[in-house]
Motif scaffolding. Structure first.
Motif, PDB file in Angstrom:
ATOM      1  N   ILE A 142       0.905  -1.462  -0.154  1.00 50.76           N
ATOM      2  CA  ILE A 142      -0.142  -0.381  -0.311  1.00 50.76           C
ATOM      3  C   ILE A 142       0.799   1.143  -0.393  1.00 50.76           C
ATOM      4  CG2 ILE A 142      -2.262   1.369   1.027  1.00 50.76           C
ATOM      5  CD1 ILE A 142      -2.371  -1.571   2.566  1.00 50.76           C
ATOM      6  N   PRO A 143       2.324   1.775   0.656  1.00 50.43           N
ATOM      7  CA  PRO A 143       2.954   2.938   1.119  1.00 50.43           C
ATOM      8  C   PRO A 143       3.331   2.551  -0.288  1.00 50.43           C
ATOM      9  CG  PRO A 143       3.511   1.130   3.019  1.00 50.43           C
ATOM     10  CD  PRO A 143       1.934   0.768   2.198  1.00 50.43           C
ATOM     11  N   LEU A 144       3.942   1.422  -0.585  1.00 51.02           N
ATOM     12  CA  LEU A 144       4.749   1.330  -2.133  1.00 51.02           C
ATOM     13  C   LEU A 144       4.048   1.917  -3.303  1.00 51.02           C
ATOM     14  CD1 LEU A 144       7.269   0.275  -3.105  1.00 51.02           C
ATOM     15  CD2 LEU A 144       6.006  -1.546  -3.552  1.00 51.02           C
ATOM     16  N   ALA A 145       2.698   1.128  -3.402  1.00 50.11           N
ATOM     17  CA  ALA A 145       2.049   2.003  -4.660  1.00 50.11           C
ATOM     18  C   ALA A 145       1.173   3.507  -4.484  1.00 50.11           C
ATOM     19  CB  ALA A 145       0.986   0.881  -4.233  1.00 50.11           C
ATOM     20  N   ILE A 146       1.569   4.151  -3.012  1.00 53.53           N
ATOM     21  CA  ILE A 146       0.962   5.495  -3.171  1.00 53.53           C
ATOM     22  C   ILE A 146       2.211   6.070  -3.724  1.00 53.53           C
ATOM     23  CG2 ILE A 146       0.877   7.452  -1.606  1.00 53.53           C
ATOM     24  CD1 ILE A 146      -0.923   5.412   0.452  1.00 53.53           C
ATOM     25  N   LEU A 147       3.499   5.556  -3.208  1.00 57.87           N
ATOM     26  CA  LEU A 147       4.668   6.147  -4.011  1.00 57.87           C
ATOM     27  C   LEU A 147       5.076   6.397  -5.031  1.00 57.87           C
ATOM     28  CD1 LEU A 147       7.005   7.109  -1.380  1.00 57.87           C
ATOM     29  CD2 LEU A 147       8.512   5.515  -1.922  1.00 57.87           C
ATOM     30  N   LEU A 148       4.806   4.959  -5.353  1.00 55.73           N
ATOM     31  CA  LEU A 148       4.708   5.064  -7.298  1.00 55.73           C
ATOM     32  C   LEU A 148       3.634   6.239  -7.964  1.00 55.73           C
ATOM     33  CD1 LEU A 148       5.245   1.101  -7.570  1.00 55.73           C
ATOM     34  CD2 LEU A 148       6.321   2.884  -8.245  1.00 55.73           C
ATOM     35  N   LEU A 149       2.403   6.011  -7.487  1.00 58.44           N
ATOM     36  CA  LEU A 149       1.188   6.788  -7.392  1.00 58.44           C
ATOM     37  C   LEU A 149       1.613   8.064  -7.616  1.00 58.44           C
ATOM     38  CD1 LEU A 149      -1.194   6.404  -9.222  1.00 58.44           C
ATOM     39  CD2 LEU A 149      -2.477   7.168  -6.949  1.00 58.44           C
ATOM     40  N   ALA A 150       2.058   8.895  -6.707  1.00 55.05           N
ATOM     41  CA  ALA A 150       2.147  10.440  -6.933  1.00 55.05           C
ATOM     42  C   ALA A 150       3.587  10.554  -7.475  1.00 55.05           C
ATOM     43  CB  ALA A 150       3.026  10.708  -5.220  1.00 55.05           C
ATOM     44  N   GLN A 151       4.691   9.542  -7.349  1.00 49.43           N
ATOM     45  CA  GLN A 151       5.918  10.583  -8.530  1.00 49.43           C
ATOM     46  C   GLN A 151       5.601   9.583 -10.086  1.00 49.43           C
ATOM     47  OE1 GLN A 151      10.303   6.998  -8.383  1.00 49.43           O
ATOM     48  NE2 GLN A 151       8.365   6.852  -9.514  1.00 49.43           N
ATOM     49  N   ALA A 152       4.865   9.142 -10.512  1.00 52.14           N
ATOM     50  CA  ALA A 152       4.483   8.336 -11.928  1.00 52.14           C
ATOM     51  C   ALA A 152       3.606  10.026 -12.258  1.00 52.14           C
ATOM     52  CB  ALA A 152       3.562   7.800 -11.852  1.00 52.14           C
ATOM     53  N   LEU A 153       2.306  10.964 -11.374  1.00 51.04           N
ATOM     54  CA  LEU A 153       1.736  11.527 -11.511  1.00 51.04           C
ATOM     55  C   LEU A 153       2.425  12.682 -11.470  1.00 51.04           C
ATOM     56  CD1 LEU A 153      -1.904  11.533  -9.560  1.00 51.04           C
ATOM     57  CD2 LEU A 153      -1.448  11.484 -11.557  1.00 51.04           C
ATOM     58  N   TRP A 154       3.479  12.791 -10.428  1.00 53.54           N
ATOM     59  CA  TRP A 154       4.710  14.035 -10.550  1.00 53.54           C
ATOM     60  C   TRP A 154       5.055  14.827 -12.274  1.00 53.54           C
ATOM     61  CZ3 TRP A 154       9.725  15.591 -11.197  1.00 53.54           C
ATOM     62  CH2 TRP A 154       9.773  17.159 -10.984  1.00 53.54           C
ATOM     63  N   ILE A 155       5.644  13.073 -12.317  1.00 49.06           N
ATOM     64  CA  ILE A 155       6.087  13.084 -13.810  1.00 49.06           C
ATOM     65  C   ILE A 155       5.866  13.561 -14.882  1.00 49.06           C
ATOM     66  CG2 ILE A 155       7.713  11.505 -15.119  1.00 49.06           C
ATOM     67  CD1 ILE A 155       8.643  10.023 -13.108  1.00 49.06           C
ATOM     68  N   PHE A 156       4.191  12.932 -14.836  1.00 46.02           N
ATOM     69  CA  PHE A 156       3.134  12.894 -16.033  1.00 46.02           C
ATOM     70  C   PHE A 156       2.887  14.525 -16.298  1.00 46.02           C
ATOM     71  CE2 PHE A 156      -0.836  13.688 -17.145  1.00 46.02           C
ATOM     72  CZ  PHE A 156      -1.059  12.349 -18.572  1.00 46.02           C
ATOM     73  N   PHE A 157       2.543  14.729 -14.900  1.00 46.93           N
ATOM     74  CA  PHE A 157       2.482  16.695 -14.824  1.00 46.93           C
ATOM     75  C   PHE A 157       4.177  17.789 -15.524  1.00 46.93           C
ATOM     76  CE2 PHE A 157      -1.479  15.644 -11.942  1.00 46.93           C
ATOM     77  CZ  PHE A 157      -2.379  16.048 -12.903  1.00 46.93           C
ATOM     78  N   ASP A 158       4.861  17.217 -14.845  1.00 48.54           N
ATOM     79  CA  ASP A 158       6.431  17.949 -15.413  1.00 48.54           C
ATOM     80  C   ASP A 158       6.582  17.531 -16.849  1.00 48.54           C
ATOM     81  OD1 ASP A 158       8.584  18.966 -13.575  1.00 48.54           O
ATOM     82  OD2 ASP A 158       9.207  18.261 -15.519  1.00 48.54           O
ATOM     83  N   ALA A 159       6.427  16.562 -17.420  1.00 55.17           N
ATOM     84  CA  ALA A 159       6.779  16.050 -18.723  1.00 55.17           C
ATOM     85  C   ALA A 159       5.976  16.893 -19.503  1.00 55.17           C
ATOM     86  CB  ALA A 159       6.378  15.104 -18.439  1.00 55.17           C
ATOM     87  N   GLY A 178       5.587   8.761 -17.636  1.00 57.37           N
ATOM     88  CA  GLY A 178       4.491   8.197 -16.466  1.00 57.37           C
ATOM     89  C   GLY A 178       4.098   7.229 -16.003  1.00 57.37           C
ATOM     90  N   LEU A 179       4.191   6.150 -17.712  1.00 59.10           N
ATOM     91  CA  LEU A 179       4.480   4.704 -17.576  1.00 59.10           C
ATOM     92  C   LEU A 179       5.997   3.759 -16.987  1.00 59.10           C
ATOM     93  CD1 LEU A 179       3.046   3.942 -20.584  1.00 59.10           C
ATOM     94  CD2 LEU A 179       2.235   3.405 -18.605  1.00 59.10           C
ATOM     95  N   LEU A 180       7.091   5.823 -16.883  1.00 59.26           N
ATOM     96  CA  LEU A 180       8.301   5.130 -16.923  1.00 59.26           C
ATOM     97  C   LEU A 180       7.713   5.432 -15.172  1.00 59.26           C
ATOM     98  CD1 LEU A 180      11.345   4.490 -17.291  1.00 59.26           C
ATOM     99  CD2 LEU A 180      12.092   7.072 -16.624  1.00 59.26           C
ATOM    100  N   GLY A 181       7.012   6.114 -14.590  1.00 59.88           N
ATOM    101  CA  GLY A 181       7.275   6.655 -12.925  1.00 59.88           C
ATOM    102  C   GLY A 181       6.564   5.423 -12.791  1.00 59.88           C
ATOM    103  N   LEU A 182       5.872   4.283 -12.837  1.00 63.78           N
ATOM    104  CA  LEU A 182       4.843   3.856 -11.860  1.00 63.78           C
ATOM    105  C   LEU A 182       5.815   2.660 -12.386  1.00 63.78           C
ATOM    106  CD1 LEU A 182       1.559   4.019 -13.887  1.00 63.78           C
ATOM    107  CD2 LEU A 182       2.306   4.449 -11.689  1.00 63.78           C
ATOM    108  N   LEU A 183       6.525   1.802 -12.485  1.00 62.53           N
ATOM    109  CA  LEU A 183       7.222   0.987 -12.326  1.00 62.53           C
ATOM    110  C   LEU A 183       8.182   0.601 -11.668  1.00 62.53           C
ATOM    111  CD1 LEU A 183       8.972   0.728 -16.081  1.00 62.53           C
ATOM    112  CD2 LEU A 183       7.646  -0.670 -15.121  1.00 62.53           C
ATOM    113  N   ASN A 184       9.049   1.853 -11.243  1.00 71.22           N
ATOM    114  CA  ASN A 184       9.412   1.709  -9.843  1.00 71.22           C
ATOM    115  C   ASN A 184      10.150   3.070  -9.042  1.00 71.22           C
ATOM    116  OD1 ASN A 184      12.185   2.208 -10.653  1.00 71.22           O
ATOM    117  ND2 ASN A 184      12.808   0.208 -11.200  1.00 71.22           N
TER     118      ASN A 184
END
Lengths: 147, 61
Positions: B10-27, B38-44
């Motif tokens: 659960i915390p890992l998924a939250i962290l991955l989601l937050a990271q992917a969303l930040w990358i998505f918006f920044d990109a 964004g997909l790359l941000g979901l990997l690890n």
């Protein structure tokens, strides 16, 4: 007015004469025996005249046309703004939905005992996605600079 | 063991989601391919973020 067009015509002619086509640079044509490069240049110079005439025609037509006022473009932007915002919101929402379903699927697969396929998927994705990303970016930039 | 995995997930998924969303918006801001990043941000986490920062900020260095 005509002098201006004549000047422009001369400007256009100069680079055409220097045009070289890679695959025609070397060797001779089998039918005529002429060097391919010379033949290509002769063909291009023939084309250049008609292209120049066409260019002058376009310049004349464009000179006659009236440019729309600034308010027209402002109105266009104002109209497009809500559409762009809506599209961005939809895209963000779909990314969120996709990400959540992906994470749920990964968690569910691990829980169901498919650890090895998940590991293989991660390794393949981690190996190839950065490559795709890097090359797609470079390719886009190269195409953009060429255009 | 199963419950332990879920608790960690659960915390890992939250962290991955937050990271992917930040990358998505920044990109999106930087004109990069936001879906792929964004997909790359979901990997690890956090190597995806490091790779993203290295690639997008390298021009400034």
């Amino acid at each position: 007015m005509m002098d201006k067009y004549q000047g422009e015509k001369k400007k256009r002619e100069a680079p055409v004469a220097k045009v070289t086509i890679g695959f025609l640079q070397e060797g001779t044509d089998q039918e005529s025996g002429q060097p391919k490069r010379r033949r290509a240049q002769a063909t291009l110079s023939l084309l250049a005249e008609s292209l120049d005439e066409f260019g002058v025609e376009i310049d004349r037509t464009l000179a006659k046309m009236e440019a729309p006022s600034l308010s027209y473009f402002r109105e266009l932007i104002q109209k497009a703004k809500p559409q762009i915002k809506r599209r961005k919101a939809i895209e963000t929402l779909s990314f969120l939905v996709m990400a959540l379903s992906y994470l749920f699927l990964i968690g569910y697969s691990i829980d169901a005992g498919y650890l090895l396929p998940v590991v293989i998927f991660f390794s393949v994705a981690w190996m190839f996605l950065p490559i795709v990303l890097l090359f797609s970016g470079d390719f886009r930039k190269e195409r953009g600079s060429e255009e | 063991m199963k419950t332990m995995v879920w608790w960690w997930y659960i915390p890992l998924a939250i962290l991955l989601l937050a990271q992917a969303l930040w990358i998505f918006f920044d990109a999106e801001k930087r004109g990069e391919n936001r879906w792929l990043w964004g997909l790359l941000g979901l990997l690890n986490v956090p190597s995806s973020l490091i790779v993203y920062l290295l690639v997008t900020r390298r021009k400034k260095w």
